[in-house]
Design a protein around this motif. Structure first.
Motif, mmCIF file in Angstrom:
data_model
loop_
_atom_site.group_PDB
_atom_site.id
_atom_site.type_symbol
_atom_site.label_atom_id
_atom_site.label_comp_id
_atom_site.label_asym_id
_atom_site.label_seq_id
_atom_site.Cartn_x
_atom_site.Cartn_y
_atom_site.Cartn_z
ATOM 1 N N ALA A 228 49.633 -58.575 7.498
ATOM 2 C CA ALA A 228 50.606 -59.216 8.406
ATOM 3 C C ALA A 228 49.869 -60.023 9.476
ATOM 4 O O ALA A 228 50.259 -61.149 9.801
ATOM 5 C CB ALA A 228 51.501 -58.155 9.052
ATOM 6 N N GLU B 56 60.093 -63.939 12.204
ATOM 7 C CA GLU B 56 59.951 -63.089 10.999
ATOM 8 C C GLU B 56 58.539 -62.499 10.901
ATOM 9 O O GLU B 56 58.358 -61.380 10.417
ATOM 10 C CB GLU B 56 60.305 -63.853 9.720
ATOM 11 C CG GLU B 56 59.490 -65.084 9.429
ATOM 12 C CD GLU B 56 60.040 -66.321 10.136
ATOM 13 O OE1 GLU B 56 60.898 -66.159 11.035
ATOM 14 O OE2 GLU B 56 59.596 -67.433 9.797
ATOM 15 N N GLU C 231 57.403 -58.156 11.659
ATOM 16 C CA GLU C 231 56.698 -57.333 10.643
ATOM 17 C C GLU C 231 55.893 -56.223 11.290
ATOM 18 O O GLU C 231 55.707 -55.159 10.718
ATOM 19 C CB GLU C 231 55.742 -58.231 9.840
ATOM 20 C CG GLU C 231 56.399 -59.059 8.780
ATOM 21 C CD GLU C 231 55.361 -59.805 7.926
ATOM 22 O OE1 GLU C 231 54.152 -59.575 8.134
ATOM 23 O OE2 GLU C 231 55.760 -60.597 7.080
ATOM 24 N N ARG D 263 50.921 -49.021 5.755
ATOM 25 C CA ARG D 263 50.520 -49.829 6.915
ATOM 26 C C ARG D 263 49.133 -49.442 7.416
ATOM 27 O O ARG D 263 48.398 -50.256 7.960
ATOM 28 C CB ARG D 263 51.530 -49.654 8.062
ATOM 29 C CG ARG D 263 52.871 -50.306 7.844
ATOM 30 C CD ARG D 263 53.750 -50.128 9.082
ATOM 31 N NE ARG D 263 52.975 -50.434 10.266
ATOM 32 C CZ ARG D 263 53.121 -49.784 11.425
ATOM 33 N NH1 ARG D 263 54.012 -48.822 11.546
ATOM 34 N NH2 ARG D 263 52.387 -50.100 12.476
#
Ligand code: EPZ
Length: 421
Positions: free
Chosen positions: A54, A88, A92, A400
């Protein structure tokens, strides 16, 4: 998102050796720091994490060229044609706010949206904004957007943080390295990831002193070049695997560790009865004995017990006969793993920041759902102990921060697999 889950059959002692990945909470501010560099930077020891991906998407959106090569991330930020981060991309990952200091430090202008709360409760940024305004940065905070500019440049300031916020400390450092004059941060966060960021920026030409202490001094410089840097090991991932070894009453050698980063975690494991031998860049744990509860774990800012390790230690404490009291002083909503641990048979009661764990000698596999990153790691930890099959969904939270947790646990004897319907 396809219906992905991790299936664990508990009861196996973990034994073997693992190499610990680079630190997620270091890679993110380091990638943000490359925005300040008018050149190419190479970050080694970068694990495959969705949060790192990200951050790379944000860099590419800004016009930096960011690519992965084996375990490294290469960023060419000679030019920075864009200074706005679209919503957007900001949505994230909450910690994207740390790009604010770097973008404004490089280009004197930045616009980004800031998402509201997250799984751990409200994630305010008032300390970030208060400090950046003290440095002459104009910030319009409206409609969920931060419209920031420094028409007269950024100047150094003497800043005292009311909370030793990691993110705020990082944002101030990133904005201060090219400011006019000297910035002093008092009550700065002292986490190892702050030291790693300062080490990298100093390699790029910054002048930062005192990182790791409560007072950081940054002398502004004209500009920064690129640099090569190896990311520090992930102390929370290391703590996770130590808990996995302890909960299965196994033994484990972890390599690529900085033992000084685990100075608050190791004594708790020893209190429980584990034998723990830190040595240079590795640590060995032997839990093949009767363990007992540590009685109290209170999280606090580094060098205190890390809040990020609280969920995994709660899973471990759930299997130790006796009572353990947890006090979570950092985040207001960091017990969301409790009802899921209870589905396995754990006996935990919570009241605001306090959780009381009554250890049981049996957990039973069940269908459980991860709701945040470390809570998910706690569910995996508990499932390794539980009798029978556990099916864990919500594993996008785990992806993540953990690079190949299934592969790593399988390699040390766990019966675990990743299922995609
Ligand atoms: C960083 O979050 C980490 N994330 C967190 O790790 C970690 O739990 C946290 O530091 C504490 O160590 C990254 O580094 C990407 P804070 P951060 O600002 O910077 C309050 C994980 O699991 N606060 O130190 O967001 C805040 O609400 C994650 O890897 C304000 O009130 O944490 C919290 O109660 C989870 N105002 C406390 O300070 C502010 O402006 C500490 O937050 C900023 C923070």
């Amino acid at each position: 998102m396809a219906d992905r889950r991790i299936e664990v059959v508990g009861g196996k002692k973990l034994e073997g050796e693992l190499k610990i990945q680079g630190a997620k909470n270091s890679i993110l501010p380091l990638l943000s720091g490359t925005v300040l560099c008018r050149g190419e930077s190479v970050l080694h020891n970068c694990p495959n994490l969705t949060d790192a991906d990200a951050a790379c998407r944000i860099l590419n959106c800004l016009g930096c060229k960011c690519r992965r090569e084996n375990g490294s991330i290469i960023v060419n930020s000679k030019e920075l044609p864009n200074t706005d981060v679209p919503p957007e991309l900001m949505q994230e990952m909450r910690s994207s706010i740390v790009f604010l200091g770097a973008i404004i430090g490089r280009s004197r202008y930045c616009k980004l949206s800031f998402p509201g709360g997250c799984e751990l409760g409200p994630r305010p940024i008032n300390l970030h904004l208060l400090a950046l305004r003290q440095m002459g940065i104009k910030i319009k905070d409206e409609g969920g957007y931060l419209d920031c500019s420094a028409p007269n440049g950024i100047h150094g300031a003497r800043i005292s943080l009311s909370i030793p916020s990691v993110g705020a400390t990082e944002n101030i450092v990133l904005a201060a390295v090219t400011a006019k004059g000297v910035t002093e941060i008092n009550n700065a966060a002292r986490e190892p990831e702050i030291v790693d960021l300062a080490d990298f920026l100093n390699k790029c030409g910054a002048k930062i002193a005192g990182a790791g202490s409560g007072t950081i001094i940054i002398e502004g410089v004209e500009k920064l070049g690129g640099a090569e840097h190896a990311v520090i090991p992930d102390r929370i991932v290391a703590a996770t695997y130590l808990c996995c070894a302890a909960i299965t009453r196994g033994e484990l050698m972890l390599r690529n560790i900085d033992c000084s980063h685990l100075s608050a975690v190791i004594p708790v494991l020893e209190q429980m009865g584990c034998s723990v031998y830190p040595y240079k860049d590795r640590i060995y744990i032997n839990a093949k004995k009767t363990l007992h509860p540590p009685h109290k774990i209170r999280t606090s800012a580094h060098p205190g017990f890390p809040t990020d390790a609280q969920p995994m230690f709660m899973a471990l404490a759930s299997t130790l006969k006796g009572t353990t009291v947890f006090v979570e002083t950092i985040f207001s909503n960091r017990y969301r793993h409790v009802p899921e641990l209870a589905r396995l048979g754990a006996r935990i009661s919570t009241d605001d920041r306090v959780a009381v764990v009554e250890g049981v000698n049996k957990l039973t596999g069940a269908a459980i759902k991860a709701t945040d990153l470390r809570g998910g790691a706690a569910l995996v930890t508990a499932a390794l102990y539980a009798d029978g099959l556990s099916k864990i969904t919500g594993i996008e939270h785990i992806d993540r921060g953990y690079d190949d947790i299934v592969g790593n646990l399988s390699a040390i004897g766990a019966t675990v697999k990743s299922i995609e319907n």
